[in-house]
Design an enzyme around this catalytic site. Structure first.
Site, mmCIF file in Angstrom:
data_model
loop_
_atom_site.group_PDB
_atom_site.id
_atom_site.type_symbol
_atom_site.label_atom_id
_atom_site.label_comp_id
_atom_site.label_asym_id
_atom_site.label_seq_id
_atom_site.Cartn_x
_atom_site.Cartn_y
_atom_site.Cartn_z
ATOM 1 N NE ARG A 72 3.934 5.167 -4.480
ATOM 2 C CZ ARG A 72 3.251 5.625 -3.442
ATOM 3 N NH1 ARG A 72 3.527 5.283 -2.372
ATOM 4 N NH2 ARG A 72 2.178 6.371 -3.801
ATOM 5 C CG ASP A 145 6.463 3.200 -1.516
ATOM 6 O OD1 ASP A 145 5.932 4.392 -1.275
ATOM 7 O OD2 ASP A 145 6.107 2.062 -1.589
ATOM 8 C CG ASP A 146 5.462 8.522 -1.643
ATOM 9 O OD1 ASP A 146 6.303 8.608 -0.467
ATOM 10 O OD2 ASP A 146 4.145 8.813 -1.255
ATOM 11 C CG ASP A 227 3.508 10.120 10.274
ATOM 12 O OD1 ASP A 227 2.410 9.657 10.884
ATOM 13 O OD2 ASP A 227 3.618 10.668 9.438
#
Length: 316
Positions: A72, A145-146, A227
């Site tokens: 990634r 990281d995506d 989140d």
């Protein structure tokens, strides 16, 4: 002119402070310290707002793991990340020499753990906050990281808001009318899969719940993922709204119904998720410029649509 500008700002700062203090006294001292600071910064911010934001005013942190460095992170460095690296820090669970050489001191190791366990992820998010507090920027933006980030459009989006006021900008994770719940009290949050941004003033209000290792405890308190717990702090505890953006995109398999976006509108979007070529856009099929073996995430194709001048696009 410089002396006059300083004087005007000082005047408004003084008036703002005294105005909020007066309101606090009139209210019989019922105005909380957090709301006092919020109202004061809002008044001062309105008087002193910088007219234009630059990318150097934004700090981006990316949550990653050692097992994702080769795949990634290399993909991000091949596409959007390398030119943006001066403003980006990667938070990981273990350092490696190759990635550290590519990113310099922008790869930050932690002892947070490498799994998707809530405590491990919340530990890394807390470390992201600590990096932001140390760098003293106007905005902090979290991405995974995506994610592919269109940094020019990120600057344009945040330039609509005053960093000296409390703003929490992101993509709402659930359908309208659906909420997260804390002991019967609903709240909303911006999905980490699309990225979210927080102004410096709001970050300071959040500091007791997020900095120096406290965010893991906050996630345990809210009984929610990292989140979600950001939304718990901002929307439930501080009673501040999520400013929703339709330009930030998470996985096509999660969250509210995906927007209708045409190919020519791609340059206007802020963020994308792996799988852009697997159904993110409903009106027009995303036509990859590379085959799926070369580009399973669609990021190389997206990057060459946005930046055809890049050397990795020369073979197309």
């Amino acid at each position: 002119m410089k002396i006059r500008r300083f004087g005007v700002r000082s005047f408004f700062a003084s008036v703002g402070f005294l105005s909020v203090l007066a309101c606090c006294i009139i209210a019989g001292g019922k105005l909380s310290w957090g709301n006092f600071i919020f109202q004061f910064h809002k008044l001062v911010g309105e008087a002193t707002r910088t007219p234009h934001l630059s990318f150097e005013d934004i700090l981006i942190t990316i949550k990653t793991s050692r097992k994702n460095h080769e795949g990634r992170i290399n993909l991000l460095l091949d596409t959007w990340l390398k030119p943006a690296l001066p403003q980006v820090y990667l938070i990981t669970d273990e350092l490696d020499n190759v990635t550290q050489e590519k990113t310099g001191d922008h790869l930050i190791g932690t002892s947070c753990g490498s799994t998707y366990h809530r405590d491990h992820l919340c530990c890394k998010t807390g470390a992201e906050f600590d990096v932001f507090f140390a760098k003293n920027q106007k905005w902090w933006c979290h991405f995974d990281d995506d994610n592919y980030v269109n940094t020019a459009r990120l600057v344009a989006l945040l330039d609509n808001f005053n960093s000296r006021e409390s703003f929490y900008v992101g993509k709402r994770s659930r359908y309208p009318g659906e909420y997260m719940d804390y002991k019967g009290h609903p709240y909303v949050f911006g999905t980490g899969g699309a990225g979210y941004c927080i102004s410096c003033v709001l970050a300071q209000l959040m500091a007791p719940k997020v900095s120096e290792g406290s965010f893991v405890k906050t996630c345990q308190e809210s009984n929610a993922a990292d989140d979600c717990s950001i939304g718990y702090i901002v929307n439930y505890l501080l009673k501040l709204p999520l400013t929703e953006s339709q330009l930030m995109h998470s996985s096509p398999y999660y969250g509210p119904e995906t927007p209708e976006i045409y190919k020519e509108d791609l340059p206007e979007q802020v963020s994308f998720h792996h799988g852009i070529n697997l159904g993110l856009f409903k009106n027009e099929t995303f036509e990859p410029l590379f085959n799926k073996t070369e580009d399973p995430t669609g990021f190389y194709s997206l990057h060459c649509i946005l930046h055809p001048e890049d050397k990795i696009c020369s073979s197309i």
